[in-house]
Design an enzyme around this catalytic site. Sequence first.
Site, PDB file in Angstrom:
ATOM      1  N   ASN A   1      87.666   4.893 -21.573  1.00 61.39           N
ATOM      2  CA  ASN A   1      88.681   5.503 -22.441  1.00 61.39           C
ATOM      3  C   ASN A   1      89.711   4.508 -22.963  1.00 61.39           C
ATOM      4  OD1 ASN A   1      88.356   7.870 -19.944  1.00 61.39           O
ATOM      5  ND2 ASN A   1      87.751   8.369 -22.048  1.00 61.39           N
TER       6      ASN A   1
ATOM      7  N   ILE B   1      94.256   3.513 -26.087  1.00 61.44           N
ATOM      8  CA  ILE B   1      93.955   4.499 -25.048  1.00 61.44           C
ATOM      9  C   ILE B   1      93.544   5.821 -25.683  1.00 61.44           C
ATOM     10  CG2 ILE B   1      94.847   5.686 -23.005  1.00 61.44           C
ATOM     11  CD1 ILE B   1      97.097   3.514 -22.985  1.00 61.44           C
ATOM     12  N   CYS B   2      92.437   6.368 -25.234  1.00 58.85           N
ATOM     13  CA  CYS B   2      92.004   7.689 -25.695  1.00 58.85           C
ATOM     14  C   CYS B   2      92.571   8.733 -24.729  1.00 58.85           C
ATOM     15  CB  CYS B   2      90.479   7.768 -25.735  1.00 58.85           C
ATOM     16  SG  CYS B   2      89.855   9.328 -26.383  1.00 58.85           S
ATOM     17  N   LEU B   3      93.728   9.267 -25.096  1.00 59.77           N
ATOM     18  CA  LEU B   3      94.426  10.233 -24.244  1.00 59.77           C
ATOM     19  C   LEU B   3      94.996  11.316 -25.156  1.00 59.77           C
ATOM     20  CD1 LEU B   3      95.297  10.728 -21.259  1.00 59.77           C
ATOM     21  CD2 LEU B   3      97.405   9.496 -21.790  1.00 59.77           C
TER      22      LEU B   3
ATOM     23  N   ASP C   1      84.843  12.194 -23.394  1.00 61.51           N
ATOM     24  CA  ASP C   1      85.588  11.844 -24.611  1.00 61.51           C
ATOM     25  C   ASP C   1      85.855  10.338 -24.609  1.00 61.51           C
ATOM     26  OD1 ASP C   1      87.031  12.061 -26.962  1.00 61.51           O
ATOM     27  OD2 ASP C   1      88.911  12.564 -25.940  1.00 61.51           O
TER      28      ASP C   1
END
Length: 207
Positions: free
Chosen positions: A137, A144-146, A177
Amino acid sequence: MSSDRQRSDDESPSTSSGSSDADQRDPAAPEPEEQEERKPSATQQKKNTKLSSKTTAKLSTSAKRIQKELAEITLDPPPNCSAGPKGDNIYEWRSTILGPPGSVYEGGVFFLDITFSSDYPFKPPKVTFRTRIYHCNINSQGVICLDILKDNWSPALTISKVLLSICSLLTDCNPADPLVGSIATQYLTNRAEHDRIARQWTKRYAT
């Protein structure tokens, strides 16, 4: 005949003098009407003042909120985290996260950049990893994939809660994700190899 020539000679200086006055006039000097046109209109001045006041109000609102969060995170920082301004700019922070105990990042010290905009807290801060990390992620640019840093952001959230969410992501990644598909696939199909490389990167880049 002599009288006519004399009259002509007498009139010549007068004509010459008039031409001289015209020549001495500065062609670059603006006419009064031109000077009037160059002044900003009252409407434009009012518009500029309104825009300036709006920008100042936004900066004031965001700065107060950031100062409040700085005081809170200084007194009560999240576990394994710290954060604060890099220098005199309240909108530019540096954060440190210690690899969560029991995770493949344990023993690592990870540095992050945090940038607040003048629209904060109505828009999320920009948070990126400066330290390289092997994580599905988090990509090689530190992005950052958040979800709370994107569509699920709320003004009720704080930078402390963001850091806690990032720590949780280090403990339990979200391969459903991913930002780096190959690492997510490896995590799901060859967990042992994934963990080995993640520990190797932690030792190489974060210690």
